[in-house]
Scaffold this active site. Structure first.
Site, PDB file in Angstrom:
ATOM      1  CG  HIS A   1       8.082 159.175  37.194  1.00  0.00           C
ATOM      2  ND1 HIS A   1       9.228 158.717  36.588  1.00  0.00           N
ATOM      3  CD2 HIS A   1       7.322 158.072  37.442  1.00  0.00           C
ATOM      4  CE1 HIS A   1       9.157 157.403  36.443  1.00  0.00           C
ATOM      5  NE2 HIS A   1       8.016 156.986  36.958  1.00  0.00           N
TER       6      HIS A   1
ATOM      7  CE  LYS B   1      14.434 151.441  33.203  1.00  0.00           C
ATOM      8  NZ  LYS B   1      13.725 152.723  33.022  1.00  0.00           N
TER       9      LYS B   1
ATOM     10  CG  HIS C   1       6.252 156.284  32.958  1.00  0.00           C
ATOM     11  ND1 HIS C   1       5.374 155.801  32.003  1.00  0.00           N
ATOM     12  CD2 HIS C   1       6.275 155.349  33.951  1.00  0.00           C
ATOM     13  CE1 HIS C   1       4.910 154.623  32.399  1.00  0.00           C
ATOM     14  NE2 HIS C   1       5.439 154.325  33.572  1.00  0.00           N
TER      15      HIS C   1
ATOM     16  CD  GLU D   1       2.744 151.476  33.474  1.00  0.00           C
ATOM     17  OE1 GLU D   1       3.320 151.649  32.377  1.00  0.00           O
ATOM     18  OE2 GLU D   1       3.124 152.032  34.534  1.00  0.00           O
TER      19      GLU D   1
ATOM     20  CD  GLU E   1      15.318 154.155  30.165  1.00  0.00           C
ATOM     21  OE1 GLU E   1      14.956 153.302  30.994  1.00  0.00           O
ATOM     22  OE2 GLU E   1      14.873 155.289  30.126  1.00  0.00           O
TER      23      GLU E   1
ATOM     24  NE  ARG F   1      31.050 143.530  45.587  1.00  0.00           N
ATOM     25  CZ  ARG F   1      31.909 142.919  46.395  1.00  0.00           C
ATOM     26  NH1 ARG F   1      32.073 141.620  46.320  1.00  0.00           N
ATOM     27  NH2 ARG F   1      32.608 143.627  47.257  1.00  0.00           N
TER      28      ARG F   1
HETATM   29  N1  LIG Z   1      10.599 148.183  37.503  1.00  0.00           N
HETATM   30  C1  LIG Z   1       9.878 148.652  36.509  1.00  0.00           C
HETATM   31  O1  LIG Z   1      10.238 148.505  35.341  1.00  0.00           O
HETATM   32  C2  LIG Z   1       8.584 149.352  36.820  1.00  0.00           C
HETATM   33  C3  LIG Z   1       7.681 149.609  35.804  1.00  0.00           C
HETATM   34  C4  LIG Z   1       6.473 150.206  36.138  1.00  0.00           C
HETATM   35  C5  LIG Z   1       6.202 150.520  37.453  1.00  0.00           C
HETATM   36  N2  LIG Z   1       7.106 150.260  38.412  1.00  0.00           N
HETATM   37  C6  LIG Z   1       6.831 150.548  39.819  1.00  0.00           C
HETATM   38  O2  LIG Z   1       5.752 149.748  40.254  1.00  0.00           O
HETATM   39  C7  LIG Z   1       5.127 150.397  41.363  1.00  0.00           C
HETATM   40  C8  LIG Z   1       3.653 150.315  41.210  1.00  0.00           C
HETATM   41  O3  LIG Z   1       3.261 148.951  41.169  1.00  0.00           O
HETATM   42  P1  LIG Z   1       1.831 148.503  41.654  1.00  0.00           P
HETATM   43  O4  LIG Z   1       0.824 149.358  40.993  1.00  0.00           O
HETATM   44  O5  LIG Z   1       1.772 147.052  41.531  1.00  0.00           O
HETATM   45  O6  LIG Z   1       1.840 148.981  43.189  1.00  0.00           O
HETATM   46  P2  LIG Z   1       1.790 148.173  44.548  1.00  0.00           P
HETATM   47  O7  LIG Z   1       2.858 147.185  44.650  1.00  0.00           O
HETATM   48  O8  LIG Z   1       1.724 149.201  45.612  1.00  0.00           O
HETATM   49  O9  LIG Z   1       0.397 147.395  44.469  1.00  0.00           O
HETATM   50  C9  LIG Z   1      -0.786 148.120  44.455  1.00  0.00           C
HETATM   51  C10 LIG Z   1      -1.704 147.726  45.635  1.00  0.00           C
HETATM   52  O10 LIG Z   1      -2.318 146.500  45.334  1.00  0.00           O
HETATM   53  C11 LIG Z   1      -2.106 145.565  46.380  1.00  0.00           C
HETATM   54  N3  LIG Z   1      -2.092 144.263  45.735  1.00  0.00           N
HETATM   55  C12 LIG Z   1      -1.156 143.776  44.888  1.00  0.00           C
HETATM   56  N4  LIG Z   1      -1.550 142.600  44.406  1.00  0.00           N
HETATM   57  C13 LIG Z   1      -2.773 142.338  44.931  1.00  0.00           C
HETATM   58  C14 LIG Z   1      -3.691 141.284  44.792  1.00  0.00           C
HETATM   59  N5  LIG Z   1      -3.477 140.274  43.943  1.00  0.00           N
HETATM   60  N6  LIG Z   1      -4.830 141.324  45.498  1.00  0.00           N
HETATM   61  C15 LIG Z   1      -5.093 142.370  46.323  1.00  0.00           C
HETATM   62  N7  LIG Z   1      -4.260 143.414  46.481  1.00  0.00           N
HETATM   63  C16 LIG Z   1      -3.108 143.383  45.780  1.00  0.00           C
HETATM   64  C17 LIG Z   1      -0.840 146.011  47.031  1.00  0.00           C
HETATM   65  O11 LIG Z   1      -0.770 145.564  48.354  1.00  0.00           O
HETATM   66  C18 LIG Z   1      -0.960 147.517  46.933  1.00  0.00           C
HETATM   67  O12 LIG Z   1      -1.755 147.996  47.983  1.00  0.00           O
HETATM   68  C19 LIG Z   1       5.659 151.807  41.389  1.00  0.00           C
HETATM   69  O13 LIG Z   1       6.564 151.918  42.464  1.00  0.00           O
HETATM   70  C20 LIG Z   1       6.391 151.954  40.068  1.00  0.00           C
HETATM   71  O14 LIG Z   1       7.486 152.832  40.138  1.00  0.00           O
HETATM   72  C21 LIG Z   1       8.285 149.687  38.117  1.00  0.00           C
HETATM   73 ZN   LIG Z   2       4.938 152.712  34.742  1.00  0.00          ZN
END
Ligand SMILES: NC(=O)c1ccc[n+]([C@@H]2O[C@H](COP(=O)([O-])OP(=O)(O)OC[C@H]3O[C@@H](n4cnc5c(N)ncnc54)[C@H](O)[C@@H]3O)[C@@H](O)[C@H]2O)c1
Ligand SMILES: [Zn+2]
Ligand SMILES: NC(=O)c1ccc[n+]([C@@H]2O[C@H](COP(=O)([O-])OP(=O)(O)OC[C@H]3O[C@@H](n4cnc5c(N)ncnc54)[C@H](O)[C@@H]3O)[C@@H](O)[C@H]2O)c1
Ligand SMILES: [Zn+2]
Lengths: 377, 377
Positions: free
Chosen positions: A257, A149, A253, A191, A242, A127
Site C-alpha cells: 500500500h 470489505k 500489503h 494474491e 478483522e 443503509r
Molecule cells: N475488498 C477487498 O477485500 C480487496 C482485496 C484485495 C484487493 N482489493 C482492491 O482491488 C483493487 C484491485 O483489483 P483489480 O486488480 O481487479 O483492479 P481493477 O478493477 O482495476 O481491474 C484491473 C484492470 O483489468 C480490467 N479488467 C477487469 N476484468 C477484465 C476482464 N475480464 N477482461 C479485460 N479486462 C478486465 C479492468 O478494467 C482494469 O483495467 C484495488 O483497489 C484493491 O484495493 C480489495
Molecule cells: Zn490485495
C-alpha cells in the site's frame, strides 16, 4: 441448463449473512438463473467499468432481461482512481434512482475497483442493499469479491473509507479471465500465491510446479481459484471484522500500500497485485532481517514470483520513488496501527505468517532505506 | 466531581455494541471524565455547527485538553442541507487527518444534523471508528443520538444514504437546551410526544398535564428526556436494524418526510419536528379515515400539539406546496417500501400504533388531496 460439473460452489457460513461463491465457466450467461434462485427481487442496478462493459455487460443484461429482471447500468472509468467519492456519489444516485428495494440487488461487474466501490455504495444505499459480485479480474475472483470489505481511497491512504458489507452471491466466471491482460493476470496471481505464503506451504509448492497450467486456463486455474476462495472464506468466517486472524490477509500489503501511495495509484507504474508481490518479498526479507525466518525462504518466494513475471523489488517500479521517510509515513497512516505502534504481518518460514503488533518503527525505516532504489543506484 | 444525583443513566444493552446514555446538567464540562472512563484513546475529532460552536465548543475542548486528550475540530454550516456528500467528504478527511485510531473517537456536538452526518462519517472512516454523541438539541437528545441510525440526504430523499453505527457513549447535557430557540425546542417536543403516541398513553397524558414544566426546564424536562431515551432504547434493543418493531418510531415520519422534501429541506419553512407534528396528526386522521381509530383521538392529539405551539396542518407551512401527486411520489420513494406496497405506521387508538404494510396507494393519495391546502383554500 443444469450446472456443468466444472462449476465449484463454496459456501461462506456467516449466519444471516451467509452466501455462496460459484466458480467456473459460463456463469455470466447463467447469472440471472443463479440470482433468481436466491433473491425474489426483480430490479437490479449493474455497475461496471469502461473496459469490462463492451465485453460482458450485454450478455449479463440479456441474461437478466430473459429472467424478467429490470436492470439499469452505470459504466465508470477503469482504474484505481475510480475508488473515490467523486465516483461513489453518482453510483449511489443510480442505485437510489433505480428504486432498488429489499429483495432487489446491486451488481458489481468488474475487477476489485468496481467491486470495492459498488459494494460500498450498496452498503450505504438505504443503509444496506443486497449486493452481488461478478468479479472479472483474477484478483477480484480470488480476493476482493469475497469477505465483505468494501471502500474507496482517501488522500490520506488506500481503502480508508468504507464499510463491511457481505455480498449475497459471488459469481466468478472463469471464462472472462481470457480477456484479462497478462499483466493483470499476474497481479491477481500474487494474491493466489499469498494464500500459500500465509499458511499453505503445500499449495505454494503446487503453484511452483503448476503455475503454467494455472496461467493457461482450464482445470488447474479453476482449482487455484477455488482453493484461494476457500482460504479467504475460512479466514473471513473465523474473523469477519478483522480483529485478529483476518489481518494475515494483509501479508505484503503494508509495504504494498505504501508503494501504491508513493506512485499515486498510477496503474501504469504499479498495480495493486504488483505492489503486493514486492511487498511480500519485502515482508519475508524484513522477517529474515529480524532473525525470524531464514533468508532462503525470501529467495524461494522471490524466485517464484519472478518466474511468473511479477516485479519483486522497489527498483523495478518505473519512475522516481519518494525517500524512505515518506514511505514510512504512508505505512504509519495505514490501517494496521494501534496506539502508535506498528502492526505488521511477518513470517517464521514458508507458509508461517503471523501478526506482529509491536514492530519498531526505526527497524522498518532503516530496512526501507537499505532497500530503497536510490541507495541501490 | 462526583456525578450530581440529577444525572440519569440509561444503559443500552446491545452486546458488544452496548453503551450508556447520560442525561443531566453540566455534562459538557465533565465530558472528558466520562469519555476517559470508557475509552483509552487520547485523540478525538469534534464535529459541530456554526450555531453550537460559539456556545459550547470551547468548554468541550477545554475539558478534553485537561484530560490530556488531543482534539481537532470541524465547524459546519447549520441546517438540514449540511447532511450531504458535500459536507461528508471534508468531515471524513478531518477524521482521517486526525489519525484517529481504534480507541480514539469522533465526537458529534450538535443537533440531529451534526449527529447523523458525523455518525455516518465515523461509521465509514477506517470502516468504523468509535463515536460519541453530545446532542445539543431536544430532538437529538430524545431521538437521533440514540439507536445508531446515521446518514445523509440524497436528491432522491431524506436519509437514503447511511449506515447503522452505534455510538459508544451519549452525553445529553440538559443545560444546553436553554439556548435552543423555542421553535427548535417545540420541534424536538414533537418526538417526545411521539413516544406517548406509539405505545405510552399514560406518558402522553402526563405530557398534556406537565408540558409547561417540561418547556420550563428542571426535573420535569430531565424526566421527559430520560423516559424518551428509555423508550427509544427499548425499541432499538428489540430490533436494532429495523426489521420490524423499530419501524414504529417512524410514526408521523412518512408524511413528515414527504413534506420536508416538498419544502426542499428549507428550515425557514419547515423543520423536521414540525413535519413530524403535522405527519402524526395526518397519520391519526388517516387511521380514522380507514376506520381504524376514532376521530376523537386525532382531535386530542392535534389539540395538544397545537397547545404547545406546533403546526398540525399542511396549510400552516408557509409558501406553496406541490400537488398531492408529487407528495405521494415522495412517499413512494421513502424507505418504508416493500415490493411496491406502502408501509405506514397507523394507529388503533391513543398509544396504539402499529405497522401496516399493505396500505393502498390510492387511499393515501385521495386522503392527501383532501387535506391539501390548495383544496382547503
Ligand atoms: N475488498 C477487498 O477485500 C480487496 C482485496 C484485495 C484487493 N482489493 C482492491 O482491488 C483493487 C484491485 O483489483 P483489480 O486488480 O481487479 O483492479 P481493477 O478493477 O482495476 O481491474 C484491473 C484492470 O483489468 C480490467 N479488467 C477487469 N476484468 C477484465 C476482464 N475480464 N477482461 C479485460 N479486462 C478486465 C479492468 O478494467 C482494469 O483495467 C484495488 O483497489 C484493491 O484495493 C480489495
Ligand atoms: Zn490485495
Ligand atoms: N438518526 C436518527 O435516528 C434520527 C432521528 C430523528 C431525527 N433525525 C435527524 O435529525 C435532524 C434534525 O435534528 P435537529 O432538529 O436537532 O436539527 P439541527 O441539527 O439542524 O438543529 C436545529 C438547530 O438548532 C441549533 N442548535 C442545536 N443545539 C443548539 C443549542 N443547544 N443552542 C442553540 N442552538 C442549537 C442548530 O445549529 C440548528 O440550527 C434531521 O436531519 C433528522 O433527519 C435523525
Ligand atoms: Zn424524527
Amino acid at each position: 441448463m443444469s450446472e456443468t460439473p466444472t462449476v465449484r460452489k463454496i459456501h461462506v457460513p456467516l449466519g444471516d449473512r451467509a452466501y455462496d461463491i460459484l466458480i467456473g465457466p459460463g456463469l455470466i450467461g447463467s447469472a440471472a438463473r443463479e440470482i433468481a434462485a436466491r433473491l425474489t427481487g426483480r430490479r437490479m442496478a449493474v455497475v461496471t467499468d469502461e473496459n469490462v462493459a463492451p465485453l460482458y455487460l450485454q450478455p449479463l443484461m440479456e441474461s437478466l432481461a430473459q429472467a424478467g429482471i429490470e436492470a439499469v447500468s452505470a459504466i465508470l472509468p477503469a482504474g484505481e482512481k475510480t475508488k473515490s467519492f467523486e465516483h461513489l456519489v453518482p453510483v449511489c444516485e443510480t442505485i437510489l434512482g433505480a428504486r432498488i428495494e429489499r429483495n432487489d440487488a446491486v451488481i458489481a461487474l468488474g475487477g476489485g475497483v468496481i467491486g470495492d466501490l459498488t459494494g460500498f455504495a450498496a452498503g450505504i444505499a438505504r443503509r444496506g442493499s443486497r449486493f452481488i459480485q461478478i468479479p472479472t479480474s483474477l484478483l477480484a475472483q480470488v480476493d476482493s469479491s469475497v469477505g465483505g470489505k468494501t471502500g474507496i481511497n482517501s488522500p490520506h491512504g488506500k481503502n480508508l473509507i468504507g464499510v463491511f458489507h457481505q455480498p449475497d452471491l459471488v459469481l466468478a466466471d472463469t471464462d472472462v479471465l481470457d480477456t484479462l491482460s497478462p499483466r493483470e493476470f499476474r497481479a491477481g496471481y500474487a494474491e493466489v500465491a499469498k494464500y500459500g505464503l500465509i499458511d499453505k506451504p503445500d499449495f505454494f509448492a503446487w503453484l511452483e510446479a503448476n503455475w503454467q497450467a494455472v496461467f493457461a486456463g482450464g482445470a488447474a486455474r479453476i482449482e487455484a481459484i477455488a482453493l484461494s476462495c476457500q482460504a479467504k472464506a475460512d479466514v473471513v468466517v473465523a474473523d469477519e471484522r478483522e480483529n485478529g486472524r483476518r489481518a494475515l490477509l494483509n501479508l505484503g500489503h503494508t509495504f504494498g500500500h505504501a508503494l501504491e501511495a508513493a506512485t499515486a495509484y498510477d496503474g501504469t507504474r504499479l498495480v495493486h497485485g504488483e505492489g503486493v508481490s514486492i511487498g511480500m518479498v519485502l515482508a519475508h526479507a524484513f522477517s529474515a532481517r529480524m532473525n525470524l525466518a531464514s533468508p532462503d525462504v525470501t529467495a524461494r518466494v522471490e524466485a517464484h514470483l519472478r518466474t511468473v513475471g511479477l516485479p519483486t523489488r522497489m527498483s523495478e517500479i518505473p519512475g522516481q520513488l519518494p525517500p524512505a521517510e515518506v514511505l514510512m509515513d504512508a505505512i504509519a497512516q495505514d490501517k494496521k496501527v494501534k496506539g502508535g505502534k506498528l502492526t505488521f504481518i511477518l513470517t517464521r518460514g514458508l507458509g508461517e505468517a503471523f501478526v506482529a503488533d509491536d514492530v519498531p518503527t526505526s527497524a522498518v525505516l532503516s530496512f526501507l532505506a537499505e532497500n530503497h532504489p536510490d541507495r541501490a543506484a
